[in-house]
Design an enzyme around this catalytic site. Sequence first.
Site, PDB file in Angstrom:
ATOM      1  N   ASP A   9      27.453  37.159  12.796  1.00 18.67           N
ATOM      2  CA  ASP A   9      27.468  35.752  13.174  1.00 18.67           C
ATOM      3  C   ASP A   9      26.006  35.368  13.469  1.00 18.67           C
ATOM      4  OD1 ASP A   9      28.553  33.270  14.289  1.00 18.67           O
ATOM      5  OD2 ASP A   9      27.932  34.104  16.201  1.00 18.67           O
ATOM      6  N   ASP A  11      24.644  31.978  15.366  1.00 19.75           N
ATOM      7  CA  ASP A  11      24.431  31.382  16.692  1.00 19.75           C
ATOM      8  C   ASP A  11      25.080  32.244  17.772  1.00 19.75           C
ATOM      9  OD1 ASP A  11      23.205  29.188  15.536  1.00 19.75           O
ATOM     10  OD2 ASP A  11      25.050  28.031  15.417  1.00 19.75           O
ATOM     11  N   GLY A  46      31.560  28.872  17.458  1.00 24.95           N
ATOM     12  CA  GLY A  46      32.089  29.455  16.222  1.00 24.95           C
ATOM     13  C   GLY A  46      32.886  28.507  15.349  1.00 24.95           C
TER      14      GLY A  46
HETATM   15  P1  B16 Z   1      26.686  23.180  12.442  1.00 25.63           P
HETATM   16  P2  B16 Z   1      28.108  30.469  14.340  1.00 25.63           P
HETATM   17  C1  B16 Z   1      28.641  27.908  14.789  1.00 25.63           C
HETATM   18  O1  B16 Z   1      27.754  28.898  14.392  1.00 25.63           O
HETATM   19  C2  B16 Z   1      28.432  27.504  16.235  1.00 25.63           C
HETATM   20  O2  B16 Z   1      28.776  28.562  17.105  1.00 25.63           O
HETATM   21  C3  B16 Z   1      29.329  26.330  16.548  1.00 25.63           C
HETATM   22  O3  B16 Z   1      29.164  25.910  17.891  1.00 25.63           O
HETATM   23  C4  B16 Z   1      28.980  25.187  15.576  1.00 25.63           C
HETATM   24  O4  B16 Z   1      29.810  24.067  15.813  1.00 25.63           O
HETATM   25  C5  B16 Z   1      29.171  25.678  14.156  1.00 25.63           C
HETATM   26  O5  B16 Z   1      28.338  26.804  13.939  1.00 25.63           O
HETATM   27  C6  B16 Z   1      28.815  24.615  13.133  1.00 25.63           C
HETATM   28  O6  B16 Z   1      27.443  24.362  13.234  1.00 25.63           O
HETATM   29  O7  B16 Z   1      27.038  21.896  13.139  1.00 25.63           O
HETATM   30  O8  B16 Z   1      25.250  23.575  12.562  1.00 25.63           O
HETATM   31  O9  B16 Z   1      27.182  23.204  11.015  1.00 25.63           O
HETATM   32  O10 B16 Z   1      28.316  30.885  15.763  1.00 25.63           O
HETATM   33  O11 B16 Z   1      29.351  30.607  13.468  1.00 25.63           O
HETATM   34  O12 B16 Z   1      26.887  31.063  13.715  1.00 25.63           O
HETATM   35 MG    MG Z   2      28.366  32.421  17.326  1.00 22.41          MG
END
Ligand code: B16
Ligand code: MG
Length: 214
Positions: A9, A11, A46
Amino acid sequence: MQFDAILFDLDGVICSTDEYHYRAWKAMADSIGVPFDRTINNRLRGVSRMVCLDIVLEKYHGPALSAEEKLALAEKKNDLYRTSLKEMSPADLPAEVRETLDTLRAMGLKLAIGSSSKNTPFILERIGLGDYFDAVSDGNNITHSKPDPEVFLKAAEMVGADPARCLVVEDAVSGAEAGHAGGMKVACVGDAAANHAGDWNMKSIRELIEIAGA
Ligand code: B16
Ligand code: MG
């Protein structure tokens, strides 16, 4: 070794963008008078941007919003978020993460990203990992967000690994569920580790070296 590939993952695992997400959602929610706090923010880990918006709007009691208006609110949040991301640099890649990645690669493992974020290429470039991974599966190539396993199954396919021989690394409970739904083992850090969502719940990402080497 029981694994051929590690699917990370982004973030909350490779780098920390939590605070940037929180501030951007908070500013967007404030602009339409919707209460938003860190407890709600915890539910956004996520999951895709539009699913996040629906969660944020659970406390919205104003006039009905059209699809276009909802899209505009999501874009407003994303603009604020990307402004913060521009401040990121290779200094935002923790040394223990970089060292762990390099060690796992030297062990012969394929390394891939499995992130819900459509900003994944931008973030990887900002932190100096633009060309680092063997594959990047992200919010731009999936139709179902975590806890659906799609993003990790695509990452496994991209590196030519059997899902049963992939280890997912996650900080979100929804992401750990996605890994398990894909038939993968899961090692967790952060919030997901605190919730015992993984097969391994780590205090430090360095523990991956021992887990992957067994
Ligand atoms: P974006 P990950 C996720 O990343 C984040 O944890 C989540 O909070 C966010 O809404 C999602 O990506 C979408 O992100 O708005 O930048 O497309 O943890 O899966 O790496
Ligand atoms: Mg994450």
